[in-house]
Design a protein around this motif. Structure first.
Motif, PDB file in Angstrom:
ATOM      1  N   PHE A   1      67.243  52.504  46.626  1.00 39.00           N
ATOM      2  CA  PHE A   1      67.200  53.160  47.929  1.00 39.00           C
ATOM      3  C   PHE A   1      68.124  52.477  48.933  1.00 39.00           C
ATOM      4  O   PHE A   1      68.573  51.351  48.728  1.00 39.00           O
ATOM      5  N   ASP A   2      68.355  53.191  50.039  1.00 41.68           N
ATOM      6  CA  ASP A   2      69.089  52.640  51.174  1.00 41.68           C
ATOM      7  C   ASP A   2      68.299  52.887  52.450  1.00 41.68           C
ATOM      8  O   ASP A   2      67.532  53.862  52.547  1.00 41.68           O
ATOM      9  N   GLY A   3      68.518  52.034  53.440  1.00 46.92           N
ATOM     10  CA  GLY A   3      68.018  52.271  54.781  1.00 46.92           C
ATOM     11  C   GLY A   3      69.151  52.684  55.695  1.00 46.92           C
ATOM     12  O   GLY A   3      70.318  52.708  55.289  1.00 46.92           O
ATOM     13  N   LEU A   4      68.821  53.004  56.936  1.00 44.29           N
ATOM     14  CA  LEU A   4      69.879  53.297  57.902  1.00 44.29           C
ATOM     15  C   LEU A   4      70.700  52.049  58.178  1.00 44.29           C
ATOM     16  O   LEU A   4      71.916  52.116  58.379  1.00 44.29           O
ATOM     17  N   THR A   5      70.012  50.894  58.211  1.00 43.81           N
ATOM     18  CA  THR A   5      70.697  49.620  58.387  1.00 43.81           C
ATOM     19  C   THR A   5      70.450  48.759  57.163  1.00 43.81           C
ATOM     20  O   THR A   5      69.684  49.106  56.266  1.00 43.81           O
ATOM     21  N   ASP A   6      71.081  47.602  57.135  1.00 41.58           N
ATOM     22  CA  ASP A   6      70.944  46.684  56.004  1.00 41.58           C
ATOM     23  C   ASP A   6      71.147  45.265  56.517  1.00 41.58           C
ATOM     24  O   ASP A   6      71.414  45.058  57.705  1.00 41.58           O
ATOM     25  N   HIS A   7      71.043  44.281  55.621  1.00 38.86           N
ATOM     26  CA  HIS A   7      71.306  42.887  55.962  1.00 38.86           C
ATOM     27  C   HIS A   7      72.523  42.393  55.191  1.00 38.86           C
ATOM     28  O   HIS A   7      72.713  42.765  54.031  1.00 38.86           O
ATOM     29  N   ASP A   8      73.306  41.542  55.834  1.00 39.81           N
ATOM     30  CA  ASP A   8      74.386  40.891  55.109  1.00 39.81           C
ATOM     31  C   ASP A   8      73.889  39.546  54.585  1.00 39.81           C
ATOM     32  O   ASP A   8      72.700  39.240  54.644  1.00 39.81           O
ATOM     33  N   GLY A   9      74.796  38.731  54.071  1.00 38.91           N
ATOM     34  CA  GLY A   9      74.406  37.474  53.463  1.00 38.91           C
ATOM     35  C   GLY A   9      73.834  36.458  54.421  1.00 38.91           C
ATOM     36  O   GLY A   9      73.193  35.492  53.999  1.00 38.91           O
ATOM     37  N   GLU A  10      74.058  36.665  55.720  1.00 36.92           N
ATOM     38  CA  GLU A  10      73.488  35.780  56.735  1.00 36.92           C
ATOM     39  C   GLU A  10      72.313  36.449  57.441  1.00 36.92           C
ATOM     40  O   GLU A  10      71.890  36.016  58.510  1.00 36.92           O
ATOM     41  N   ASN A  11      71.806  37.522  56.825  1.00 41.16           N
ATOM     42  CA  ASN A  11      70.634  38.259  57.313  1.00 41.16           C
ATOM     43  C   ASN A  11      70.851  38.896  58.676  1.00 41.16           C
ATOM     44  O   ASN A  11      69.905  39.131  59.428  1.00 41.16           O
TER      45      ASN A  11
ATOM     46  N   THR B   1      65.997  49.103  58.301  1.00 42.01           N
ATOM     47  CA  THR B   1      66.379  48.815  56.920  1.00 42.01           C
ATOM     48  C   THR B   1      65.429  49.498  55.932  1.00 42.01           C
ATOM     49  O   THR B   1      65.681  49.490  54.723  1.00 42.01           O
ATOM     50  N   MET B   2      64.357  50.086  56.444  1.00 41.32           N
ATOM     51  CA  MET B   2      63.386  50.783  55.585  1.00 41.32           C
ATOM     52  C   MET B   2      64.061  51.855  54.730  1.00 41.32           C
ATOM     53  O   MET B   2      64.902  52.620  55.206  1.00 41.32           O
ATOM     54  N   ALA B   3      63.681  51.919  53.465  1.00 45.88           N
ATOM     55  CA  ALA B   3      64.239  52.912  52.542  1.00 45.88           C
ATOM     56  C   ALA B   3      63.926  54.326  53.007  1.00 45.88           C
ATOM     57  O   ALA B   3      62.793  54.643  53.361  1.00 45.88           O
ATOM     58  N   VAL B   4      64.943  55.174  53.007  1.00 44.50           N
ATOM     59  CA  VAL B   4      64.762  56.582  53.363  1.00 44.50           C
ATOM     60  C   VAL B   4      64.429  57.368  52.098  1.00 44.50           C
ATOM     61  O   VAL B   4      65.013  57.148  51.031  1.00 44.50           O
ATOM     62  N   MET B   5      63.472  58.303  52.229  1.00 48.84           N
ATOM     63  CA  MET B   5      62.971  59.087  51.100  1.00 48.84           C
ATOM     64  C   MET B   5      63.471  60.542  51.176  1.00 48.84           C
ATOM     65  O   MET B   5      63.759  61.041  52.267  1.00 48.84           O
ATOM     66  N   PRO B   6      63.549  61.245  50.039  1.00 48.57           N
ATOM     67  CA  PRO B   6      64.055  62.624  50.018  1.00 48.57           C
ATOM     68  C   PRO B   6      62.997  63.650  50.424  1.00 48.57           C
ATOM     69  O   PRO B   6      61.974  63.795  49.745  1.00 48.57           O
ATOM     70  N   LYS B   7      63.261  64.382  51.484  1.00 50.16           N
ATOM     71  CA  LYS B   7      62.321  65.398  51.945  1.00 50.16           C
ATOM     72  C   LYS B   7      62.124  66.491  50.901  1.00 50.16           C
ATOM     73  O   LYS B   7      60.990  66.962  50.688  1.00 50.16           O
ATOM     74  N   HIS B   8      63.199  66.880  50.226  1.00 45.62           N
ATOM     75  CA  HIS B   8      63.116  68.019  49.307  1.00 45.62           C
ATOM     76  C   HIS B   8      62.246  67.726  48.083  1.00 45.62           C
ATOM     77  O   HIS B   8      61.818  68.650  47.388  1.00 45.62           O
ATOM     78  N   LEU B   9      61.949  66.451  47.824  1.00 39.47           N
ATOM     79  CA  LEU B   9      61.113  66.102  46.679  1.00 39.47           C
ATOM     80  C   LEU B   9      59.716  65.633  47.073  1.00 39.47           C
ATOM     81  O   LEU B   9      58.816  65.611  46.227  1.00 39.47           O
ATOM     82  N   LEU B  10      59.521  65.271  48.336  1.00 44.36           N
ATOM     83  CA  LEU B  10      58.243  64.697  48.756  1.00 44.36           C
ATOM     84  C   LEU B  10      57.474  65.547  49.760  1.00 44.36           C
ATOM     85  O   LEU B  10      56.304  65.254  50.035  1.00 44.36           O
ATOM     86  N   GLU B  11      58.095  66.568  50.288  1.00 46.02           N
ATOM     87  CA  GLU B  11      57.408  67.385  51.283  1.00 46.02           C
ATOM     88  C   GLU B  11      56.143  68.003  50.665  1.00 46.02           C
ATOM     89  O   GLU B  11      56.182  68.598  49.593  1.00 46.02           O
ATOM     90  N   GLY B  12      55.012  67.821  51.338  1.00 47.89           N
ATOM     91  CA  GLY B  12      53.748  68.346  50.861  1.00 47.89           C
ATOM     92  C   GLY B  12      53.037  67.463  49.852  1.00 47.89           C
ATOM     93  O   GLY B  12      51.923  67.781  49.426  1.00 47.89           O
ATOM     94  N   GLU B  13      53.639  66.329  49.479  1.00 48.25           N
ATOM     95  CA  GLU B  13      53.050  65.420  48.500  1.00 48.25           C
ATOM     96  C   GLU B  13      52.120  64.417  49.188  1.00 48.25           C
ATOM     97  O   GLU B  13      52.286  64.077  50.359  1.00 48.25           O
ATOM     98  N   ASP B  14      51.155  63.910  48.423  1.00 41.47           N
ATOM     99  CA  ASP B  14      50.299  62.814  48.866  1.00 41.47           C
ATOM    100  C   ASP B  14      51.071  61.513  48.636  1.00 41.47           C
ATOM    101  O   ASP B  14      51.345  61.130  47.498  1.00 41.47           O
ATOM    102  N   TRP B  15      51.397  60.814  49.715  1.00 41.78           N
ATOM    103  CA  TRP B  15      52.269  59.649  49.608  1.00 41.78           C
ATOM    104  C   TRP B  15      51.596  58.454  48.941  1.00 41.78           C
ATOM    105  O   TRP B  15      52.267  57.491  48.580  1.00 41.78           O
ATOM    106  N   GLN B  16      50.301  58.487  48.774  1.00 45.54           N
ATOM    107  CA  GLN B  16      49.633  57.412  48.047  1.00 45.54           C
ATOM    108  C   GLN B  16      49.466  57.738  46.563  1.00 45.54           C
ATOM    109  O   GLN B  16      49.269  56.834  45.751  1.00 45.54           O
TER     110      GLN B  16
END
Length: 515
Positions: free
Chosen positions: A60-70, A160-175
């Motif tokens: 996964f990717d987030g909107l932001t990330d960390h480099d080697g110096e955090n 930095t939180m991972a973004v999830m796909p709406k087209h595969l998770l919409e209406g799903e129980d996230w737990q």
């Protein structure tokens, strides 16, 4: 610190052949196409609901990330703007990003992900990181804005939180959704197969928007026992794995191994279950427990001195305050606390309160030898102090609701809000101990809601003092993370400060190569 040692020939031990990849089918690693990593187990891969884990950085990717110096850098968001007047962050997204199934990534996915995390019905332990968000607005397919109700200085950190796909998770129980056992992300690797309890195989994402990784296949081989992980490094079944300090000594005596000793923000200590009747009655005795434990002895015996004695959750953070109670080893002070609470020793030399022995059990996670050794060492020291304490390794795992206390691991190399607000704040998502302290809540809120560094420093100092006055944990020590690697692997950033459990080594995996 990095040491080059010699790798011994593969030892085809029968006991190791029962592990997830049979001895006869280990991929040919000499062509540099496959890396096998010794991993803990997964029941699901759900970074939006659970704590960050190592595998998420690959899928996964987030909107932001960390480099080697955090430091915070762009990832799915190419850039962003912040309007101080309206407390609004606007993110401008990369336009050439595809999900692993070929569908385009858009701002709708971002809105969908963070609204799901913030939805109380989903029970995400990450929700406290976003509780200041008032609205998420899709401006267009590649622009999304977040309006906050109050300043949150750590906000870009939490993007930095991972973004999830709406087209595969919409209406799903996230737990419960099966998606999290066959996840689809935008990351540099895609899931190819998952043999539960055995291995997770990931293939290079040839269409990765930031450019494909160099290594074609990465296999997370599930090896939950620390000793078994070291043996499989020796046998050649693993190319890379984290090991205990005691196991590391084996590799430092051999040539053709790379041993990476990396600084972390990872601490260990005793988490008390304040929902348990014992601590509801005896929380005032926790300072006595803390004084009765010789942390330096535990550090030297269990970690062979690789780490630091701990007294604070921010000890390796820029906002650490040294002017707090450290609870340095002092049997005399421990006895004074017990006596002031009305405790007295019985005929066998055990401390009692209201006619009952002070008796509790410290649990540790099976397979994590460091935690097991720490629990046993602490219990032994407390027994010597006259407290009837024992260590236990529950076969079925730790019962969070029923246990009295356990060895915990937390820590973050990032913003000081991370792993403090959600861990020590009353009723927050990762506050598994049930700890509640009004002053701690107040100072953590003040610290996240100011951008003035001096004010933040003052607020975090007050937080640490309030926490020390009413301890949530008995801190033991900070650990160094020790990874052993095949010298054919190049590109590991050995100076990066890693997070809890040593997570973070894969931050630049796309740049790694193998001979």
């Amino acid at each position: 610190m990095r040491k080059l040692r010699k790798r011994i020939a593969a030892l085809l031990l029968p006991v190791l052949c029962t592990s997830l990849i049979s001895c006869g089918s280990v991929p040919d690693k000499k062509d540099g196409s496959t890396l096998i990593f010794g991993s803990g187990d997964y029941t699901r891969i759900c970074p939006a609901m659970d704590e960050h884990c190592e595998i998420s950085a690959l899928l996964f990717d987030g909107l932001t990330d960390h480099d080697g110096e955090n430091r915070i850098i762009p990832r799915l968001a190419q850039r962003w703007e912040y309007d101080e007047a309206t407390l609004t962050y606007t993110f401008f997204l990369a336009e050439n990003v595809l999900w692993h199934d070929g569908e385009p990534f858009t701002a709708e996915d971002v809105k969908f992900t963070f609204e799901a995390i913030m939805n109380p019905e989903n029970g995400s332990e990450n929700a406290p990181n976003y509780e200041d968000v008032e609205a998420v607005t899709v401006v267009d397919d590649h622009t999304v804005s977040f309006r906050l109700a109050a300043v949150n200085t750590a906000f870009l950190e939490y993007m930095t939180m991972a973004v999830m796909p709406k087209h595969l998770l919409e209406g799903e129980d996230w737990q419960e959704s099966d998606f999290f056992r066959k996840p689809v992300g935008t990351g540099p690797y895609r899931l190819e197969s998952w043999d539960v309890g055995q291995s997770i195989v990931m293939k290079r994402n040839e269409d990765y928007f930031a450019g494909p990784a160099n290594i074609e296949t990465i296999i997370f081989k599930i090896v939950t026992n620390d000793s078994a992980r070291a043996m499989q490094l020796l046998s050649g079944e693993l190319d890379l794995a984290q090991v205990t300090p005691k196991d590391a000594a084996v590799f430092e005596e051999k040539e053709d191994y790379l041993v990476y000793e990396m600084t972390t923000s990872d601490y260990r200590g005793i988490l008390y279950n304040f929902r348990n009747p014992f601590w509801q009655k005896n929380a005032d005795l926790i300072p006595a427990v803390s004084y009765a434990i010789d942390r330096q002895v535990i550090l030297d015996a269990v970690l062979l001195g690789r780490g630091d004695v701990a007294y604070s959750p921010l000890q390796r953070n820029i906002y650490n305050c040294e002017d707090v109670e450290h609870y340095d080893y002092s049997p005399q002070k421990a006895e004074e606390v017990l006596q002031s609470a009305g405790c007295a020793k019985d005929a066998q030399g055990y401390w009692c309160r209201d006619g009952e022995r002070i008796r509790f059990t410290i649990c540790a996670t099976a397979g994590d030898q460091v935690r097991v050794d720490m629990a046993q060492a602490a219990a032994q020291q407390l027994q010597q102090m006259g407290l009837d304490v024992r260590a236990d390794v529950p076969a079925g795992g730790i019962d969070w609701g029923g246990q009295e206390c356990c060895i915990i691991g937390w820590g973050s190399p990032f913003d000081a809000d991370d792993h403090t607000y959600k861990v020590f704040g009353t009723d927050k998502g990762a506050n598994y101990s049930g700890y509640s302290n009004a002053l701690v809540d107040q100072y953590l809120t003040e610290a996240r809601q100011t951008e003035d560094e001096g004010e933040r420093r003052e607020a975090y100092a007050k937080f640490q003092k309030a926490l020390a006055d009413q301890p949530a944990y008995t801190f033991f020590c900070y650990l160094d993370a020790i990874y052993v690697a095949d010298p054919a692997i190049h590109g590991i950033a050995e100076d990066t400060v890693l997070g809890h459990h040593g997570v973070g080594i894969f931050w630049n995996v796309c740049e790694w190569t193998m001979d």
